[in-house]
Motif scaffolding. Structure first.
Motif, PDB file in Angstrom:
ATOM      1  N   UNK A  27      68.091  24.041  52.619  1.00  0.00           N
ATOM      2  CA  UNK A  27      69.068  23.214  53.326  1.00  0.00           C
ATOM      3  C   UNK A  27      68.726  21.734  53.228  1.00  0.00           C
ATOM      4  N   UNK A  28      69.755  20.907  53.394  1.00  0.00           N
ATOM      5  CA  UNK A  28      69.604  19.468  53.242  1.00  0.00           C
ATOM      6  C   UNK A  28      69.011  18.807  54.481  1.00  0.00           C
ATOM      7  N   UNK A  29      68.995  19.494  55.627  1.00  0.00           N
ATOM      8  CA  UNK A  29      68.375  18.914  56.819  1.00  0.00           C
ATOM      9  C   UNK A  29      66.867  18.813  56.623  1.00  0.00           C
ATOM     10  N   UNK A  78      61.263  38.966  50.723  1.00  0.00           N
ATOM     11  CA  UNK A  78      59.941  38.453  50.359  1.00  0.00           C
ATOM     12  C   UNK A  78      60.028  37.501  49.168  1.00  0.00           C
ATOM     13  N   UNK A  79      60.944  37.782  48.246  1.00  0.00           N
ATOM     14  CA  UNK A  79      61.149  36.861  47.126  1.00  0.00           C
ATOM     15  C   UNK A  79      61.632  35.515  47.654  1.00  0.00           C
ATOM     16  N   UNK A  80      62.595  35.541  48.547  1.00  0.00           N
ATOM     17  CA  UNK A  80      63.096  34.294  49.128  1.00  0.00           C
ATOM     18  C   UNK A  80      61.989  33.555  49.876  1.00  0.00           C
ATOM     19  N   UNK A  81      61.135  34.297  50.568  1.00  0.00           N
ATOM     20  CA  UNK A  81      60.030  33.669  51.299  1.00  0.00           C
ATOM     21  C   UNK A  81      59.069  32.949  50.367  1.00  0.00           C
ATOM     22  N   UNK A  82      58.951  33.425  49.130  1.00  0.00           N
ATOM     23  CA  UNK A  82      58.044  32.774  48.184  1.00  0.00           C
ATOM     24  C   UNK A  82      58.533  31.383  47.801  1.00  0.00           C
ATOM     25  N   UNK A  83      59.786  31.055  48.130  1.00  0.00           N
ATOM     26  CA  UNK A  83      60.338  29.738  47.822  1.00  0.00           C
ATOM     27  C   UNK A  83      60.226  28.770  49.003  1.00  0.00           C
ATOM     28  N   UNK A  84      59.560  29.162  50.067  1.00  0.00           N
ATOM     29  CA  UNK A  84      59.386  28.255  51.202  1.00  0.00           C
ATOM     30  C   UNK A  84      58.728  26.952  50.737  1.00  0.00           C
ATOM     31  N   UNK A  85      59.316  25.847  51.154  1.00  0.00           N
ATOM     32  CA  UNK A  85      58.793  24.541  50.786  1.00  0.00           C
ATOM     33  C   UNK A  85      59.335  23.982  49.489  1.00  0.00           C
ATOM     34  N   UNK A  86      60.057  24.785  48.713  1.00  0.00           N
ATOM     35  CA  UNK A  86      60.636  24.294  47.459  1.00  0.00           C
ATOM     36  C   UNK A  86      61.716  23.258  47.789  1.00  0.00           C
ATOM     37  N   UNK A  87      61.755  22.132  47.072  1.00  0.00           N
ATOM     38  CA  UNK A  87      62.737  21.090  47.391  1.00  0.00           C
ATOM     39  C   UNK A  87      64.178  21.588  47.285  1.00  0.00           C
ATOM     40  N   UNK A 139      63.465  24.600  51.204  1.00  0.00           N
ATOM     41  CA  UNK A 139      63.652  25.939  51.762  1.00  0.00           C
ATOM     42  C   UNK A 139      62.745  26.045  52.974  1.00  0.00           C
ATOM     43  N   UNK A 140      63.330  26.255  54.133  1.00  0.00           N
ATOM     44  CA  UNK A 140      62.588  26.197  55.385  1.00  0.00           C
ATOM     45  C   UNK A 140      62.893  27.404  56.258  1.00  0.00           C
ATOM     46  N   UNK A 141      61.981  27.674  57.174  1.00  0.00           N
ATOM     47  CA  UNK A 141      62.118  28.758  58.137  1.00  0.00           C
ATOM     48  C   UNK A 141      62.183  28.151  59.528  1.00  0.00           C
TER      49      UNK A 141
END
Length: 289
Positions: free
Chosen positions: A257-259, A171-180, A263-265
């Motif tokens: 990821x660089x693609x 859940x902590x990692x999920x909070x970073x979704x969208x971070x450059x 931070x993406x799902x």
């Protein structure tokens, strides 16, 4: 002499950590002195150059053992937390070391010059930064922790260092979704794949090394990889050469990821296909209990 990883052992041709005497050869061995990071984040670079590659970041409150300082404003040292070695700006360090009472529990927060949210912030403190609260103050807007050596942070963004940790590190990692995406980054201003894993685990009270290859060798238990992948579950770590992601569930991968340049799902099958097109296969799967 034993071959040591220079990323986590402080030695060069001309200088080495005195604790490595007998393990590496160097013309000079230095005990080192402890310093503390007093910027929100301090870059840890491969070379003493502002354009040098960013290896990782040291967060406010981290302790650094410094072995050498240059006249150009750089310090060569080792982070006491994960052991990473590199060059930091001396301006980001101070010689007085203060033990932490609290850590930042929000994804980021501001350090104000005083207990007033209307004051221009001195800096941004990232998740996991450690501070020494020496007192409290309150105004009509908020309650503040007064920080050593100076400044104030709203108390709702802090957690005592001995408080229970976040149990769901995914859940902590999920909070970073969208971070450059930022190579070497560890904050919500920019983060890389292994930094995301390290920060999420640290927030959950689990120690993790900094780089993906270290994590693949040292975190959790290895799952066997055959012709087909084993059944996966939330929190499993998936490794390719030089890359790591974590599973949100049995089918969905979360990774910086660089693609996507963030931070993406995405479905694991999509990521596997993209890596396979580059000739890269999954090299390890690790499960934390």
């Amino acid at each position: 002499m034993t071959k040591l990883d220079p990323r986590r052992n402080a030695f060069r041709r001309d200088l080495a950590d005195a604790r490595l005497k007998g393990q590496v050869e160097a013309p000079r061995y230095v005990e080192g002195s402890l310093y503390q990071v007093v910027e929100g984040t301090a870059p840890v670079r491969r070379e003493p150059n502002p354009m040098g590659a960013l290896e990782t970041q040291a967060l406010y409150g981290e302790i650094v053992r410094v072995f050498e300082e240059t006249g150009e404003g750089w310090a060569w040292g080792q982070l006491e937390g994960d052991g990473y070695v590199g060059w930091l700006p001396t301006a980001s360090l101070r010689a007085e070391v203060t033990g932490p009472t609290h850590r930042v529990a929000a994804r980021s927060t501001f350090l104000f010059p005083g207990p007033d949210i209307k004051l221009p912030p001195l800096m941004t403190l990232p998740l996991g930064a450690e501070v020494a609260v020496t007192g409290e103050a309150q105004d009509k807007n908020a309650r503040y922790g007064l920080i050593e050596p100076a400044g104030a942070v709203v108390m709702q963004h802090l957690s005592p260092v001995d408080a229970p940790r976040e149990p769901d590190w995914t859940a902590v990692a999920e909070s970073f979704l969208g971070v450059p995406y930022l190579w070497g980054g560890k904050t919500d201003a920019g983060i890389d794949c292994s930094g995301l894993v390290q920060v999420a685990l640290h927030t959950a009270g689990r120690q993790a090394p900094r780089d993906a290859d270290m994590q693949a060798a040292e975190i959790g238990e290895a799952l066997e990889i055959g012709d087909d992948l084993p059944p996966l579950r939330r929190g499993d770590l998936i490794f390719w050469e030089g890359h790591v992601g974590l599973m949100r569930d049995g089918e969905t991968l979360l990774h910086a990821n660089a693609f996507h340049m963030c931070s993406a799902s995405e479905p694991l099958v999509a990521a596997r296909s993209r890596f396979a097109a580059k000739g890269l296969k999954i090299t390890a799967i690790r499960r934390l209990q």
